[in-house]
Every structure is written in C-alpha cells, then in structure tokens.
Design a protein around this motif. Structure first.
Motif, short mmCIF file in Angstrom:
data_model
loop_
_atom_site.label_atom_id
_atom_site.label_comp_id
_atom_site.label_asym_id
_atom_site.label_seq_id
_atom_site.Cartn_x
_atom_site.Cartn_y
_atom_site.Cartn_z
N ILE A 209 19.25 16.27 72.01
CA ILE A 209 20.08 17.17 71.19
C ILE A 209 21.50 17.33 71.74
O ILE A 209 22.32 18.01 71.13
CB ILE A 209 19.41 18.55 70.99
CG1 ILE A 209 19.09 19.21 72.33
CG2 ILE A 209 18.17 18.42 70.14
CD1 ILE A 209 18.53 20.61 72.20
N GLY A 210 21.79 16.71 72.89
CA GLY A 210 23.14 16.76 73.44
C GLY A 210 23.57 18.15 73.87
O GLY A 210 24.71 18.56 73.65
N LEU A 211 22.67 18.86 74.54
CA LEU A 211 22.95 20.26 74.87
C LEU A 211 22.14 20.66 76.09
O LEU A 211 20.98 20.25 76.25
CB LEU A 211 22.53 21.14 73.69
CG LEU A 211 22.51 22.64 73.97
CD1 LEU A 211 23.67 23.31 73.28
CD2 LEU A 211 21.21 23.23 73.48
N THR A 212 22.72 21.50 76.94
CA THR A 212 21.97 22.15 78.01
C THR A 212 22.38 23.62 78.05
O THR A 212 23.57 23.93 78.11
CB THR A 212 22.22 21.49 79.38
OG1 THR A 212 21.74 20.15 79.31
CG2 THR A 212 21.49 22.23 80.49
N VAL A 213 21.38 24.48 78.00
CA VAL A 213 21.60 25.92 78.12
C VAL A 213 21.23 26.33 79.53
O VAL A 213 20.14 26.02 80.01
CB VAL A 213 20.75 26.70 77.09
CG1 VAL A 213 20.91 28.20 77.29
CG2 VAL A 213 21.11 26.30 75.67
N THR A 214 22.15 27.02 80.20
CA THR A 214 21.88 27.55 81.54
C THR A 214 21.77 29.06 81.41
O THR A 214 22.78 29.77 81.30
CB THR A 214 23.03 27.19 82.51
OG1 THR A 214 23.21 25.77 82.49
CG2 THR A 214 22.72 27.65 83.92
N PRO A 215 20.55 29.59 81.37
CA PRO A 215 20.39 31.03 81.20
C PRO A 215 20.70 31.79 82.48
O PRO A 215 20.47 31.29 83.58
CB PRO A 215 18.92 31.19 80.81
CG PRO A 215 18.25 30.00 81.40
CD PRO A 215 19.27 28.90 81.44
N VAL A 216 21.24 32.96 82.31
CA VAL A 216 21.48 33.86 83.44
C VAL A 216 20.89 35.20 83.01
O VAL A 216 21.58 36.06 82.45
CB VAL A 216 22.99 34.00 83.74
CG1 VAL A 216 23.20 34.93 84.93
CG2 VAL A 216 23.59 32.64 84.02
N ASN A 217 19.58 35.33 83.21
CA ASN A 217 18.91 36.56 82.83
C ASN A 217 18.12 37.10 84.03
O ASN A 217 18.30 36.62 85.14
CB ASN A 217 18.03 36.34 81.59
CG ASN A 217 16.99 35.26 81.79
OD1 ASN A 217 16.36 35.17 82.83
ND2 ASN A 217 16.82 34.41 80.78
N VAL A 218 17.27 38.05 83.79
CA VAL A 218 16.56 38.71 84.89
C VAL A 218 15.68 37.74 85.68
O VAL A 218 15.41 37.96 86.86
CB VAL A 218 15.75 39.92 84.36
CG1 VAL A 218 14.59 39.47 83.50
CG2 VAL A 218 15.28 40.81 85.49
N THR A 219 15.27 36.64 85.06
CA THR A 219 14.46 35.66 85.78
C THR A 219 15.30 34.95 86.85
O THR A 219 14.82 34.69 87.95
CB THR A 219 13.87 34.63 84.80
OG1 THR A 219 13.10 35.34 83.83
CG2 THR A 219 13.00 33.61 85.51
N GLN A 220 16.56 34.65 86.55
CA GLN A 220 17.43 33.97 87.51
C GLN A 220 18.10 34.95 88.47
O GLN A 220 18.34 34.62 89.62
CB GLN A 220 18.53 33.17 86.78
CG GLN A 220 18.03 31.94 86.07
CD GLN A 220 17.36 32.26 84.75
OE1 GLN A 220 17.74 33.20 84.07
NE2 GLN A 220 16.35 31.49 84.39
N ILE A 221 18.46 36.13 87.98
CA ILE A 221 19.17 37.11 88.79
C ILE A 221 18.40 38.43 88.76
O ILE A 221 18.56 39.21 87.82
CB ILE A 221 20.62 37.33 88.29
CG1 ILE A 221 21.38 36.01 88.28
CG2 ILE A 221 21.34 38.35 89.16
CD1 ILE A 221 22.79 36.14 87.77
N PRO A 222 17.57 38.69 89.74
CA PRO A 222 16.77 39.92 89.73
C PRO A 222 17.61 41.18 89.60
O PRO A 222 17.15 42.18 89.05
CB PRO A 222 16.04 39.88 91.07
CG PRO A 222 16.00 38.44 91.45
CD PRO A 222 17.26 37.84 90.90
#
Length: 202
Positions: free
Chosen positions: A58-71
C-alpha cells in the motif's frame, strides 16, 4: 448487634483492600501505571522523527505513538502517529473508535477525506483535515514524491479499524452470502477479495 458486626466486617475488608492495593501495581485504562518515582525520560520519548520505509503493497507506514509505545501517555488523553507515504501510497479507509484525528501534512501533497454517517454518506476532502471520532476516513499521496504527515488523536489508545481488512480479512471469514448481498456483487468477487492478503497498515 448483627448489623454492627456486618458493618465492622465491611470496614475491615475495605481497610485490607486499601492496604493490599497500595502495594500492588496499579492499572488505569487497562495499562500498567509506573510509580512516578521510577519514571525516566524514556517513558516520554518516541522516535517520531525517524523516516520509515514504505516499500509494501500500500506504500505506507504508520508509526504510532500511543500508550503502548510511550507509557507516560497513560491517562493524558492524547496520542500521535507519523505517516510515511510512498508516491501514490494509501492509508486505506479506516476509523478510530475512541478518538478524533487531526492530520497535518509536513511534506508532499495528500488527498484526504472522511465520509459522514448514514443516511447522508457525504464525502469531505481537503489537504489537512480533522476526522471526527468514529467516521471512516483515508489519506492518499496523489503526488510523485514521498509525503509525510503527523496525526494527533484525542485518546492515548485510539484504536484503528481498517474497513477492507476487517470485512474481507476476518478470521473466521464472514459468509460470502452476507458480503455478496451487502455489497451487491457476485460471490466470486467476495471470494476473490477474501483470498487477498490485507496489509496490516496500522
């Protein structure tokens, strides 16, 4: 005398629960909360500035920054996502069940929009946008160069439901009779779509 005994027993149990929970780990929103005395800078940091590869179907990467990545985001009611697009990359129609989403394009050019609820089903499109909570929306890089956007979301755990993935990629599969009737297509079309690999974009 019997009611006094019950009240005293309840008070003792409440005190015991308070003492026990004071020493046990605390969970808020289903996530473990660090003791503030043990927090460090890594609890509040993300690699949001790092470009991601977009060489996928799909030509896309989403990098989430939510509570899972940043407690440290737990209970703060906010999260972010960096979205890297290849030329003609697509963030397919999806929804966030627990958050409103605001998108800002940092590089390149995107065609973005959302569709209102039944019965209107109106499409709204623009370059940068606010996507109301729960509404289906998308982003498409309609340019010949890479694009980058930042999404801000009004929840530390917004969730994501990608429409095609859940409808045609469910396990077990939704009956092709149901989907053929819902989309008013032949069952062979549904069978073909269910046989595809639906890229986990979020």
């Amino acid at each position: 005398m019997g009611s006094h005994f019950i009240l005293v027993a309840i008070a003792i149990m409440a005190l015991a629960f308070t003492i026990a929970s004071a020493s046990d780990p605390m969970f808020v929103n289903g996530k473990f909360c660090n003791d503030p005395k043990l927090a460090n800078a890594n609890n509040f940091f993300s690699g949001l500035l790092t470009p991601r590869k977009t060489s996928n179907p799909i030509g896309l990467t989403v990098t989430p920054v939510n509570v899972t990545q940043i407690p440290g985001l737990n209970t703060l009611g906010i999260s972010l996502a960096r979205i890297d697009f290849a030329p003609y990359g697509l963030n397919p129609p999806h929804t966030h069940p627990r958050a409103t989403d605001i998108l800002v394009v940092l590089e390149g050019s995107l065609y973005v929009g959302f569709v209102t609820s039944n019965l209107e089903n109106r499409l709204f499109t623009k370059r940068s946008f606010v996507f109301p909570e729960g509404l289906i929306h998308f982003q498409f890089n309609n340019g010949k160069t890479n694009a980058v956007a930042i999404a801000g979301l009004s929840s530390q755990n917004p969730g994501v439901i990608t429409v095609a993935n859940v409808v045609f990629g469910s396990n077990p599969k939704i009956s092709d009779d149901v989907l053929a009737k819902a989309f008013q297509v032949d069952k062979k079309v549904v069978d073909h779509l269910q046989a595809q690999f639906w890229w986990p974009n979020n």
